[in-house]
Motif scaffolding. Structure first.
Motif, mmCIF file in Angstrom:
data_model
loop_
_atom_site.group_PDB
_atom_site.id
_atom_site.type_symbol
_atom_site.label_atom_id
_atom_site.label_comp_id
_atom_site.label_asym_id
_atom_site.label_seq_id
_atom_site.Cartn_x
_atom_site.Cartn_y
_atom_site.Cartn_z
ATOM 1 N N LYS A 136 -23.385 20.321 38.573
ATOM 2 C CA LYS A 136 -24.266 20.802 39.648
ATOM 3 C C LYS A 136 -25.657 20.189 39.565
ATOM 4 N N GLY A 137 -26.170 19.992 38.343
ATOM 5 C CA GLY A 137 -27.498 19.400 38.208
ATOM 6 C C GLY A 137 -27.556 17.997 38.787
ATOM 7 N N ALA A 138 -26.527 17.183 38.488
ATOM 8 C CA ALA A 138 -26.483 15.812 39.010
ATOM 9 C C ALA A 138 -26.325 15.801 40.521
ATOM 10 N N VAL A 139 -25.492 16.704 41.037
ATOM 11 C CA VAL A 139 -25.295 16.775 42.486
ATOM 12 C C VAL A 139 -26.592 17.181 43.179
ATOM 13 N N GLN A 140 -27.252 18.199 42.618
ATOM 14 C CA GLN A 140 -28.504 18.659 43.212
ATOM 15 C C GLN A 140 -29.540 17.534 43.280
ATOM 16 N N SER A 141 -29.697 16.815 42.177
ATOM 17 C CA SER A 141 -30.654 15.722 42.130
ATOM 18 C C SER A 141 -30.308 14.637 43.144
ATOM 19 N N ASN A 142 -29.026 14.307 43.247
ATOM 20 C CA ASN A 142 -28.615 13.255 44.173
ATOM 21 C C ASN A 142 -28.704 13.692 45.624
ATOM 22 N N LEU A 143 -28.436 14.972 45.892
ATOM 23 C CA LEU A 143 -28.591 15.461 47.254
ATOM 24 C C LEU A 143 -30.051 15.364 47.691
ATOM 25 N N GLU A 144 -30.949 15.722 46.798
ATOM 26 C CA GLU A 144 -32.374 15.607 47.113
ATOM 27 C C GLU A 144 -32.754 14.152 47.365
ATOM 28 N N GLY A 145 -32.197 13.259 46.544
ATOM 29 C CA GLY A 145 -32.460 11.836 46.738
ATOM 30 C C GLY A 145 -31.895 11.327 48.050
ATOM 31 N N THR A 146 -30.745 11.865 48.462
ATOM 32 C CA THR A 146 -30.129 11.446 49.719
ATOM 33 C C THR A 146 -30.946 11.917 50.913
ATOM 34 N N VAL A 147 -31.463 13.137 50.836
ATOM 35 C CA VAL A 147 -32.346 13.627 51.901
ATOM 36 C C VAL A 147 -33.569 12.724 52.014
ATOM 37 N N SER A 148 -34.144 12.359 50.875
ATOM 38 C CA SER A 148 -35.326 11.491 50.875
ATOM 39 C C SER A 148 -35.003 10.122 51.474
ATOM 40 N N ALA A 149 -33.876 9.530 51.074
ATOM 41 C CA ALA A 149 -33.484 8.218 51.598
ATOM 42 C C ALA A 149 -33.166 8.304 53.087
ATOM 43 N N ALA A 150 -32.491 9.383 53.484
ATOM 44 C CA ALA A 150 -32.174 9.576 54.906
ATOM 45 C C ALA A 150 -33.452 9.688 55.719
ATOM 46 N N ASN A 151 -34.424 10.417 55.203
ATOM 47 C CA ASN A 151 -35.685 10.576 55.926
ATOM 48 C C ASN A 151 -36.459 9.264 56.015
ATOM 49 N N GLY A 152 -36.309 8.396 55.012
ATOM 50 C CA GLY A 152 -36.932 7.081 55.091
ATOM 51 C C GLY A 152 -36.371 6.281 56.254
#
Length: 332
Positions: A136-152
Motif C-alpha cells: 500500500k505504501g508503494a501504491v500510495q506514493s505512485n498514485l500521488e506521483g501519477t496525479v502530479s504527472a497527469a496535472n503536468g
C-alpha cells in the motif's frame, strides 16, 4: 486455524490468492506493458519530429531549380563541387521564429505526455505488487506521483487539474482474513487509478489536433526532404525498389542504372508513400487513447469482481511497438 488467520493478517504474501487479486495482477501487467510501449512511441515520435526539423535545414542548403523558361547559363559552368545541384524543388526552408516556437511547444507537450506514461508504468508495477503482498505504501506514493504527472500534462493542455486527494487510497474495511483486506486495498487503488486514467484520456482526445495536426506538415516535408536527397544523388534507392520484387525470387542489382526512368520511378514511389502516410496520420495517437479507454473498462470489471480481459490492451501495445520498430515511431 485461528492462529493461521492471525498470521495471515501480518504476512499478506503468505495468504492464498483470489480471483480479484489474480485479475489485479493481470491488469497491472497489461497496464505496465501498455504504458511502456506508449513511452517508447512518444520518445520515437519526438526523434522523428527532430528529424523533420533537421531535414528542413539540410534541404535548404540546396538551391532552387531554375525557372522552366530560364535561359541556360553562358560561358563555362562552375565545378559541381562549387555549386550544389538545384534539387530543392519544393523550396524548403528552416522554420521561422514563430514556427520554432510552435515546435518547442509541441516538444513540451510530448515531454509532459511521456512523463505521465513513465509514471503510470511505475504505478501499475506497484499496483501489481499490491495484488501479491502488502504494498500500500508503494501504491500510495505512485498514485500521488501519477496525479502530479497527469496535472503536468493537463496544465500544458490548459485543462483543469486533478485534485491531490484523487491519489489517496480509500480506507479499506478490512476483515478477519488478510485476503479480504488486500482485496479492498486493490479495489481502492483501482478506483483511484481508473479516475486518473479516465481524466487523461478525455483530455488527450479533446486536444487530439495538438498532437496530430502538427504531424501533417512533418509527414509531408519528410518525403520532400527524401526527394531532395534523391535528386542530389545522396541515397540508395534499392530498399525502395526491393518490395516490388516480393515473391519473385529476384533482387535489385547492386548498381541500378541511374537513368530517367529510375529517377521518375523513385519519385513516384515516394509520392505514393507520402499519400499513404497522410491517410494513416494519427494512427499511433488513437491507439494510445484507445489503450487508456481499455484500461478504464478493465478497471471497472475488476472493481465489480468480474474477470478482466487484457487481450485488447496487449494488441494495442504490440501495434505501438510495431510502429516504433517499422517507422521510428512515426505514422509514415
Amino acid at each position: 486455524m485461528f492462529k493461521y488467520a492471525i498470521a495471515c493478517a501480518f504476512v499478506l504474501a503468505g495468504c492464498a490468492s483470489s480471483p480479484v487479486l489474480d485479475n489485479a495482477a493481470k491488469l497491472a501487467s497489461a497496464g505496465q506493458a501498455a504504458s511502456g510501449a506508449t513511452v517508447d512511441y512518444i520518445d520515437a515520435t519526438a526523434d522523428g519530429y527532430q528529424g523533420y526539423l533537421d531535414g528542413l535545414s539540410f534541404a535548404a542548403q540546396y538551391p532552387l531549380p531554375p525557372p522552366r523558361d530560364a535561359s541556360p547559363p553562358k560561358g563555362k559552368a562552375r565545378a559541381a563541387a562549387d555549386t550544389p545541384p538545384p534539387c530543392n524543388v519544393y523550396g524548403l526552408t528552416p522554420l521561422s521564429a514563430e514556427g520554432r516556437k510552435s515546435a518547442d511547444e509541441y516538444f513540451q507537450r510530448l515531454d509532459k505526455t511521456e512523463a505521465f506514461f513513465t509514471q503510470l508504468s511505475s504505478t501499475y508495477a506497484a499496483f501489481g505488487a499490491l495484488a501479491t503482498y502488502d504494498a500500500k505504501g508503494a501504491v500510495q506514493s505512485n498514485l500521488e506521483g501519477t496525479v502530479s504527472a497527469a496535472n503536468g500534462l493537463l496544465g500544458k493542455l490548459n485543462e483543469p487539474s486533478i485534485p491531490d486527494k484523487a491519489g489517496a487510497l480509500i480506507a479499506a474495511a478490512g476483515g478477519l482474513f488478510a485476503q479480504h483486506a488486500q482485496e479492498d486495498a486493490v479495489k481502492s487503488a483501482s478506483k483511484s487509478l481508473r479516475a486518473i486514467v479516465e481524466r487523461v484520456s478525455a483530455a488527450l482526445k479533446a486536444h487530439r489536433s495538438a498532437f496530430v495536426d502538427v504531424r501533417a506538415e512533418e509527414t509531408r516535408v519528410s518525403w520532400e526532404v527524401a526527394a531532395t536527397m534523391w535528386c542530389a544523388g545522396l541515397v540508395d534507392a534499392r530498399p525502395v525498389l526491393a518490395p516490388l520484387l516480393a515473391d519473385s525470387g529476384l533482387v535489385v542489382a547492386p548498381d541500378p542504372p541511374q537513368d530517367v526512368a529510375l529517377k521518375k520511378g523513385v519519385e513516384t514511389l515516394l509520392a505514393a508513400r507520402a499519400e499513404r502516410a497522410q491517410a494513416r496520420l494519427g494512427t499511433g495517437f488513437d491507439r494510445i487513447t484507445a489503450g487508456l479507454d481499455a484500461l478504464v473498462v478493465e478497471h471497472n470489471k475488476l472493481e465489480a469482481d468480474g474477470p478482466v480481459d487484457v487481450g485488447r490492451l496487449a494488441t494495442l501495445a504490440a501495434s505501438l511497438k510495431r510502429l516504433v520498430t517499422a517507422n521510428s515511431g512515426t505514422d509514415k
